[in-house]
Design a protein around this motif. Structure first.
Motif, mmCIF file in Angstrom:
data_model
loop_
_atom_site.group_PDB
_atom_site.id
_atom_site.type_symbol
_atom_site.label_atom_id
_atom_site.label_comp_id
_atom_site.label_asym_id
_atom_site.label_seq_id
_atom_site.Cartn_x
_atom_site.Cartn_y
_atom_site.Cartn_z
ATOM 1 N N LEU A 116 33.041 35.982 17.319
ATOM 2 C CA LEU A 116 33.119 35.045 16.400
ATOM 3 C C LEU A 116 34.045 33.706 17.243
ATOM 4 O O LEU A 116 34.246 32.711 16.652
ATOM 5 N N SER A 117 34.603 34.283 18.511
ATOM 6 C CA SER A 117 35.015 33.234 19.406
ATOM 7 C C SER A 117 34.244 32.292 19.881
ATOM 8 O O SER A 117 33.022 32.595 20.131
ATOM 9 N N ASN A 118 34.718 30.932 20.127
ATOM 10 C CA ASN A 118 33.908 29.870 20.748
ATOM 11 C C ASN A 118 34.517 29.277 21.840
ATOM 12 O O ASN A 118 35.623 29.603 22.178
ATOM 13 N N THR A 119 33.681 28.159 22.468
ATOM 14 C CA THR A 119 34.297 27.716 23.485
ATOM 15 C C THR A 119 34.282 26.167 23.365
ATOM 16 O O THR A 119 33.670 25.602 22.671
ATOM 17 N N SER A 120 35.281 25.279 24.253
ATOM 18 C CA SER A 120 35.092 24.155 24.615
ATOM 19 C C SER A 120 35.218 23.902 25.905
ATOM 20 O O SER A 120 35.793 24.823 26.799
ATOM 21 N N THR A 121 35.119 22.725 26.343
ATOM 22 C CA THR A 121 35.187 22.484 27.888
ATOM 23 C C THR A 121 36.307 21.412 28.432
ATOM 24 O O THR A 121 36.251 20.755 27.446
ATOM 25 N N THR A 122 36.849 21.538 29.585
ATOM 26 C CA THR A 122 37.592 20.436 29.970
ATOM 27 C C THR A 122 37.590 20.403 31.473
ATOM 28 O O THR A 122 37.130 21.283 32.145
ATOM 29 N N SER A 123 37.658 19.302 31.900
ATOM 30 C CA SER A 123 37.547 19.044 33.342
ATOM 31 C C SER A 123 38.961 18.556 33.724
ATOM 32 O O SER A 123 39.739 18.080 33.073
ATOM 33 N N ASN A 124 38.992 19.056 35.390
ATOM 34 C CA ASN A 124 40.329 18.701 35.703
ATOM 35 C C ASN A 124 39.943 17.417 36.857
ATOM 36 O O ASN A 124 39.092 17.165 37.512
#
Length: 124
Positions: A116-124
């Protein structure tokens, strides 16, 4: 002078490499093309290279290095875990059930994330 050469090796910025690797069509194609704009480089007489049309070059050397986890953080207040990897990752392949949280290298307590966990993204 050591600044004169017929072969110029370029070391792109890490952020440039990540953008290239993030483009699946570019990294799996067997052909790569390059375009040089007027003013890209000049010869020892000060003449800038003329613009070139897109030119076919060799193939991209495939990325066969296994990525690894550089670091992680777990914010219990916000309920977020951040994983930082050595390479650009395909978030669509994320499998939360392959992640176990534990209290030490020899776990007395451990917990495997649910699907049930989900993801999101980030950029450095």
């Amino acid at each position: 002078s050591t600044n004169l050469a017929t072969v110029v090796q370029i070391v792109p910025a890490r952020s440039d490499i990540e953008k290239i690797k993030g483009n699946l069509l570019l990294t799996v194609t067997s052909e790569v093309y390059v375009q040089l704009d007027n003013g890209t480089i000049q010869d020892r007489a000060g003449n800038f290279i003329a613009s070139t049309n897109v030119t076919e070059t060799g193939a991209i050397v495939p990325d066969t290095a296994f990525p690894y986890l550089i670091s992680f953080s777990f914010d219990m207040v916000l309920g977020r875990m951040q994983l930082t990897f050595s390479d650009v990752m395909d978030v669509m392949t994320f499998n939360p059930t392959a992640i176990t949280i534990q209290d030490g290298s020899k776990a007395k307590f451990s917990f495997t994330l649910s699907d049930l966990s989900n993801t999101s993204t980030t950029s450095n």
